[in-house]
Design a protein around this motif. Structure first.
Motif, short mmCIF file in Angstrom:
data_model
loop_
_atom_site.label_atom_id
_atom_site.label_comp_id
_atom_site.label_asym_id
_atom_site.label_seq_id
_atom_site.Cartn_x
_atom_site.Cartn_y
_atom_site.Cartn_z
N LEU A 87 -68.55 -23.75 30.33
CA LEU A 87 -69.88 -24.31 30.53
C LEU A 87 -70.32 -25.16 29.36
CD1 LEU A 87 -72.41 -24.53 32.25
CD2 LEU A 87 -73.22 -22.37 31.24
N ALA A 88 -70.13 -24.70 28.12
CA ALA A 88 -70.58 -25.47 26.96
C ALA A 88 -69.90 -26.84 26.92
CB ALA A 88 -70.29 -24.70 25.68
N ARG A 89 -68.62 -26.85 27.18
CA ARG A 89 -67.87 -28.11 27.12
C ARG A 89 -68.34 -29.10 28.17
NH1 ARG A 89 -61.34 -28.41 27.56
NH2 ARG A 89 -61.78 -26.86 29.16
N PHE A 90 -68.54 -28.62 29.41
CA PHE A 90 -68.87 -29.58 30.46
C PHE A 90 -70.36 -29.92 30.51
CE2 PHE A 90 -64.70 -28.08 32.09
CZ PHE A 90 -64.05 -29.29 31.87
N LEU A 91 -71.20 -29.07 29.94
CA LEU A 91 -72.59 -29.51 29.73
C LEU A 91 -72.61 -30.70 28.78
CD1 LEU A 91 -74.75 -26.25 29.41
CD2 LEU A 91 -75.04 -28.09 31.07
N ARG A 92 -71.84 -30.58 27.71
CA ARG A 92 -71.80 -31.69 26.74
C ARG A 92 -71.17 -32.94 27.36
NH1 ARG A 92 -71.43 -31.16 20.42
NH2 ARG A 92 -71.63 -33.36 19.88
N PHE A 93 -70.10 -32.76 28.11
CA PHE A 93 -69.43 -33.91 28.74
C PHE A 93 -70.28 -34.54 29.84
CE2 PHE A 93 -64.92 -32.20 27.63
CZ PHE A 93 -65.19 -32.44 26.29
N ALA A 94 -71.27 -33.78 30.35
CA ALA A 94 -72.21 -34.34 31.32
C ALA A 94 -73.38 -35.02 30.63
CB ALA A 94 -72.73 -33.24 32.24
N GLY A 95 -73.49 -34.86 29.31
CA GLY A 95 -74.54 -35.53 28.54
C GLY A 95 -75.72 -34.65 28.19
N TYR A 96 -75.57 -33.33 28.30
CA TYR A 96 -76.70 -32.42 28.08
C TYR A 96 -76.43 -31.41 26.97
CZ TYR A 96 -77.84 -34.28 32.68
OH TYR A 96 -78.09 -35.13 33.74
N GLN A 97 -77.53 -31.02 26.32
CA GLN A 97 -77.46 -29.90 25.36
C GLN A 97 -77.99 -28.61 25.98
OE1 GLN A 97 -78.16 -33.19 24.06
NE2 GLN A 97 -75.97 -32.88 23.65
N GLY A 98 -78.48 -28.70 27.20
CA GLY A 98 -78.95 -27.50 27.86
C GLY A 98 -79.52 -27.76 29.23
N VAL A 99 -79.88 -26.66 29.88
CA VAL A 99 -80.49 -26.71 31.22
C VAL A 99 -81.73 -25.84 31.20
CG1 VAL A 99 -80.17 -26.20 33.67
CG2 VAL A 99 -78.23 -27.01 32.31
N LEU A 100 -82.81 -26.37 31.75
CA LEU A 100 -84.07 -25.64 31.92
C LEU A 100 -84.29 -25.43 33.41
CD1 LEU A 100 -86.98 -24.64 31.17
CD2 LEU A 100 -87.65 -27.06 31.18
N ILE A 101 -84.53 -24.19 33.80
CA ILE A 101 -84.73 -23.87 35.22
C ILE A 101 -86.10 -23.26 35.40
CG2 ILE A 101 -83.89 -22.50 37.17
CD1 ILE A 101 -81.14 -22.50 35.74
N THR A 102 -86.90 -23.84 36.29
CA THR A 102 -88.22 -23.30 36.60
C THR A 102 -88.43 -23.27 38.11
OG1 THR A 102 -89.27 -25.50 36.47
CG2 THR A 102 -89.24 -24.18 34.45
N GLY A 103 -89.46 -22.53 38.54
CA GLY A 103 -89.83 -22.48 39.94
C GLY A 103 -88.93 -21.58 40.76
N LYS A 104 -89.23 -21.48 42.03
CA LYS A 104 -88.45 -20.70 42.98
C LYS A 104 -88.17 -21.54 44.21
CE LYS A 104 -88.46 -16.47 45.77
NZ LYS A 104 -89.17 -15.22 46.14
N ALA A 105 -86.91 -21.61 44.58
CA ALA A 105 -86.53 -22.38 45.76
C ALA A 105 -87.00 -21.68 47.03
CB ALA A 105 -85.02 -22.57 45.81
N PRO A 106 -87.40 -22.43 48.06
CA PRO A 106 -87.86 -21.80 49.31
C PRO A 106 -86.75 -21.04 50.03
CG PRO A 106 -87.71 -24.20 49.53
CD PRO A 106 -87.53 -23.90 48.09
N THR A 107 -85.51 -21.48 49.85
CA THR A 107 -84.34 -20.80 50.42
C THR A 107 -83.23 -20.82 49.38
OG1 THR A 107 -83.55 -22.87 51.40
CG2 THR A 107 -84.93 -21.46 52.80
N PRO A 108 -82.21 -19.97 49.52
CA PRO A 108 -81.14 -19.94 48.52
C PRO A 108 -80.45 -21.29 48.35
CG PRO A 108 -81.04 -18.00 49.91
CD PRO A 108 -82.05 -18.91 50.54
N VAL A 109 -80.28 -21.69 47.08
CA VAL A 109 -79.68 -22.99 46.79
C VAL A 109 -78.54 -22.86 45.79
CG1 VAL A 109 -81.77 -24.32 47.27
CG2 VAL A 109 -81.33 -23.51 44.94
N LEU A 110 -77.61 -23.80 45.88
CA LEU A 110 -76.57 -24.02 44.89
C LEU A 110 -76.76 -25.44 44.39
CD1 LEU A 110 -73.86 -23.01 43.53
CD2 LEU A 110 -72.70 -24.28 45.36
N VAL A 111 -76.93 -25.61 43.09
CA VAL A 111 -77.18 -26.93 42.52
C VAL A 111 -75.89 -27.49 41.95
CG1 VAL A 111 -78.55 -28.29 40.90
CG2 VAL A 111 -79.54 -26.24 41.95
N SER A 112 -75.55 -28.69 42.36
CA SER A 112 -74.34 -29.35 41.87
C SER A 112 -74.75 -30.52 40.99
CB SER A 112 -73.49 -29.85 43.04
OG SER A 112 -72.27 -30.39 42.56
N VAL A 113 -74.40 -30.44 39.70
CA VAL A 113 -74.78 -31.45 38.71
C VAL A 113 -73.56 -32.29 38.37
CG1 VAL A 113 -75.67 -31.84 36.38
CG2 VAL A 113 -76.53 -29.91 37.74
#
Length: 541
Positions: A87-113
């Protein structure tokens, strides 16, 4: 490679949209835990989950960890959890130093970044599947093979187990505290991160010098590579610090669970976190299936239950992993049930049946244990979290009471106890040494190095040299000051979320069984807590 301005991907689950934002004001926080705590505090009213990497992540060997900061569904308090994988390696290779998650999805979700895009997909087909099957499904359909990291919850998280972990890249996890359940509460099944970006190194010669120096240092971890963290069992048995049969005793006779015996038995293979040459992640094998094992998992689902055969412990580890249960927590729950219901310790079939019943039964006892152990005499629980299976002395227990470390990787207390064996030391000295050790560990959590490589990434000289090779202008003094400041920032947020160390109830069992340092004295342990609260915790607040 200029000074890093932390850039975070903000996933808003309620609206199912995303935003990319950089936080220049958090540059002095160095990285990792420093960035994660700052982002968490900034969005604290939104009940956030924050993942962060550090300035060395993905570009130096052994800097392979990602830290998560969240409010634990199990304790209600601030919790941190570390995981390796990719995860650390591919977060960096995607251009990010981290992920912030807030809120609640109305139905179950899988997020593809995929670098600049984030797709919120339907996760319903993944519900109720066991953990290995979930990875199998996602690997066949999401992300870029060889350039992705996958984070998912297991079935226990969906069913309300507050101690359900979050799983990563098939053989890794964010253990303890219930990060998997925190995801499920937000209807987030998981996310996939893919990245192919690179970075320009301004001083390539200096970078290569530091890189090769770190590789040389990591060669000194040959025993960790060969034996994994289960190597600790040999030391713990030698000093009689292994909890046996729900802490009826602090040792057992058989050597079959020792790390060298595992290698000759059900050991399957070892793997590495992304970019780490050590390879300390050990997997056991049943048929064509592999399951992670480590010290706390083996002891919690082995000696703590009176089981001392590899095959028996391996079966429970594989079952717990498939169901999505943290093995340390699951072992404490099973040992509690054994003693409370006056069952026989050491019966594999009983424990297999109990694990299945915990997840499938709708009877009141099973539903209640989804929220963790009750406040009862037979329960090995400390501050709402199940006991980490080291019974070495005051420091190993104190660090759990103070929420300074719930895993072998984070807990400085059990090692401090080894250093203090055969020594007379005051309550105040124990507290001071524990806090100093935790501040050193915080340095690694800023970078973010592996906690098992303490001699490397907790060394200020190594940290300063590696940061300098990235183009960072932080001074040696600023780096050390940042580690102390961020450790206290963590305590401040613990207080803000309601944690009061003086209110933690300590199991009476801890005072009835001798540790390697002798019997613990309740008054002395309480004195340590008071000293910590007065000298450290309240000062931070």
């Amino acid at each position: 490679m200029p000074q890093i301005i932390p850039t975070f991907l903000h996933l808003n689950l309620a609206d199912q949209n995303f935003e990319v934002k950089s936080y220049e004001e958090f540059v002095p926080k160095v990285g990792g835990l420093g960035w994660a705590l700052s982002i968490y505090e900034k969005f604290i009213d939104d009940d956030p989950i924050v993942f962060a990497i550090g300035p060395l992540s993905g570009i130096f060997p052994g800097a392979s960890k990602t830290i998560a900061v969240f409010k634990s569904p199990q304790t209600g308090g601030l919790t941190t959890s570390l995981a390796g994988g990719h995860l650390a390696r591919f977060l960096r290779f995607a251009g990010y130093q981290g992920v912030l998650i807030t809120g609640k999805a109305p139905t179950p979700v899988l997020v593809s970044v995929d670098e600049e895009t984030a797709d919120f997909g339907d996760a319903t087909p993944l519900l109720s599947l066991e953990v290995p099957k979930i990875f199998e499904q996602i690997f066949s359909s999401e992300g870029i093979p060889g350039r992705r990291s996958v984070v998912v919850t297991g079935p226990a998280a969906e069913l309300g187990f507050t101690y359900a972990p979050l799983y990563l890249d098939e053989f890794f996890s964010f253990p303890r505290g219930g990060l998997g359940r925190a995801f499920a509460q937000k209807n987030l099944k998981g996310f996939v991160v893919s990245g192919t970006k690179g970075e320009f190194v301004e001083n390539e010669r200096r970078y290569n010098e530091v890189f090769l120096s770190l590789i040389k240092s990591l060669k000194g971890y040959r025993e960790l590579s060969q034996l994994g963290t289960l190597r600790n069992l040999t030391v713990e048995k030698k000093i009689s610090g292994v909890p046996f049969e729900n802490l009826r005793e602090s040792n057992f006779e058989s050597d079959e669970l020792a790390a060298p015996q595992f290698l000759r038995g059900i050991f399957g293979k070892r793997v590495s976190c992304g970019g780490c040459p050590v390879g300390c992640i050990h997997l056991l094998r049943f048929g064509d299936k592999y399951t992670f094992y480590d010290y706390e998992g083996v002891v919690s689902l082995g000696p703590l239950l009176g089981l001392t055969k590899q095959e028996d412990v391996g079966q429970l580890l594989a079952r717990a992993w498939g169901l999505g249960l943290d093995p340390t927590s699951a072992g404490a729950v099973l040992s509690y049930l054994t003693e409370k219901e006056k069952l026989a310790f050491g019966n594999l079939e009983t424990y297999r049946d109990l694990l299945t019943a915990l997840v499938t039964s709708n009877e009141e006892w099973a539903l209640q244990l989804r929220s963790g152990l009750p406040d009862e005499e037979q329960a090995l629980t400390v501050g709402g979290m199940e006991f980490l299976p080291y019974f070495n002395g005051y420091a190993s227990i104190l660090s759990q009471i103070l929420r300074l470390g719930a895993t072998t990787e984070e807990n400085c207390g059990f090692i401090l106890d080894l250093d203090l064996l055969q020594k007379e030391i005051s309550a105040k000295a124990v507290v001071n040494q524990l806090v100093l050790a935790q501040e050193k560990k915080t340095l690694s959590e800023l970078l973010i190095g592996c906690g098992y490589l303490a001699n490397v990434y907790e060394d200020p000289g190594v940290a300063f040299g590696a940061l300098g090779a990235t183009g960072s202008s932080i001074s040696h003094e600023q780096l050390l000051a940042a580690a102390k400041s961020i450790f206290r920032h963590k305590l401040m947020l613990q207080k803000r979320l309601g944690f009061e160390p003086l209110d933690v109830k300590i199991p009476e069992k801890f005072f009835r069984i001798p540790t390697p340092a002798g019997f613990l004295q309740k008054d002395k342990l309480r004195e340590m807590i008071k000293i910590y609260v007065h000298d450290v915790y309240e000062q931070a607040n």
